[in-house]
Design an enzyme around this catalytic site. Sequence first.
Site, PDB file in Angstrom:
ATOM      1  CB  THR A  11      -0.699  -0.089   1.581  1.00 43.23           C
ATOM      2  OG1 THR A  11       0.176  -0.232   2.254  1.00 43.23           O
ATOM      3  CG2 THR A  11      -1.777  -1.291   1.461  1.00 43.23           C
ATOM      4  N   GLY A  12       1.905   1.050   0.249  1.00 40.95           N
ATOM      5  CA  GLY A  12       3.196   2.163  -0.181  1.00 40.95           C
ATOM      6  C   GLY A  12       2.254   3.005   1.331  1.00 40.95           C
ATOM      7  CB  THR A  13       0.472   3.138   2.848  1.00 42.04           C
ATOM      8  OG1 THR A  13      -0.138   2.494   2.264  1.00 42.04           O
ATOM      9  CG2 THR A  13      -0.234   3.986   4.124  1.00 42.04           C
ATOM     10  CB  THR A  14       0.058   8.595   4.326  1.00 50.42           C
ATOM     11  OG1 THR A  14       1.575   9.193   3.671  1.00 50.42           O
ATOM     12  CG2 THR A  14       0.240   9.434   5.597  1.00 50.42           C
TER      13      THR A  14
END
Length: 244
Positions: free
Chosen positions: A48-51
């Site tokens: 998701t890579g994500t933040t």
Amino acid sequence: MRSPMHDSEFSRNMERFGSGQTNPYEPEIGSLPENNFSKEDMKNVNKTGTTTIGLTTADGVVMATDMRASLGGRFVSNKNVQKVEQIHPTAALTMAGSVGGAQSFIRTMRIESNLYESRRGEQMSMQALSTLAGNMLRGGPFFMVSPILGGIDEEGAHIYSLDPAGGVMSDDYTVTGSGMQLAYGVLEQEYEDGLSNEEAKTIAARGIKSAVERDTGSGNGVFLAEITDEGVTINGHKNFDDVL
């Protein structure tokens, strides 16, 4: 005491155990699957890579995530990933890390919460839910996930950051994922005690937008989750102007 009859079930078991060929403690129950991912394999794992962001408020809890999934942070594999899911009547969990591991972890936590409620006739406290989450991550096959757990119980609103080794840390607000440094800058400036959920949603959306501007693993919009005594509400927004 009378000796067991020859060829009885008991005597046959005694002979088996006495021969040294059978271990009464086998087969082992509850062994967990293992993975054999190499560094090369990891380049092709959906992440998701994500933040992801979680904040406690005067009204409850607000959680926010971006919408992007990527292959190793280099290629966008999905632009509409819901990275926050309800797992309990008044609690939710964000998704960060490998997609498969996060999805499996969310399903498992939801099942365990439902089982607890059906067996005991009461909902899990957030302390119990966070302890369960840490234990599951520490001993389970949930490969490389770093979620946020947020929810409400009789003691109030709670946010916990969880690491892949099972660490559980409670805070007023927290961020995980590849864009965390960018989002933390926004929260450090704008978070304060006593925020309403509406105020917190705006701040959380700003944090996600800040990460999306510079982090290649985050993007494509924002999901906002609002948790109150009445339950969990989750909405997605492709356009940040809708929530800022």
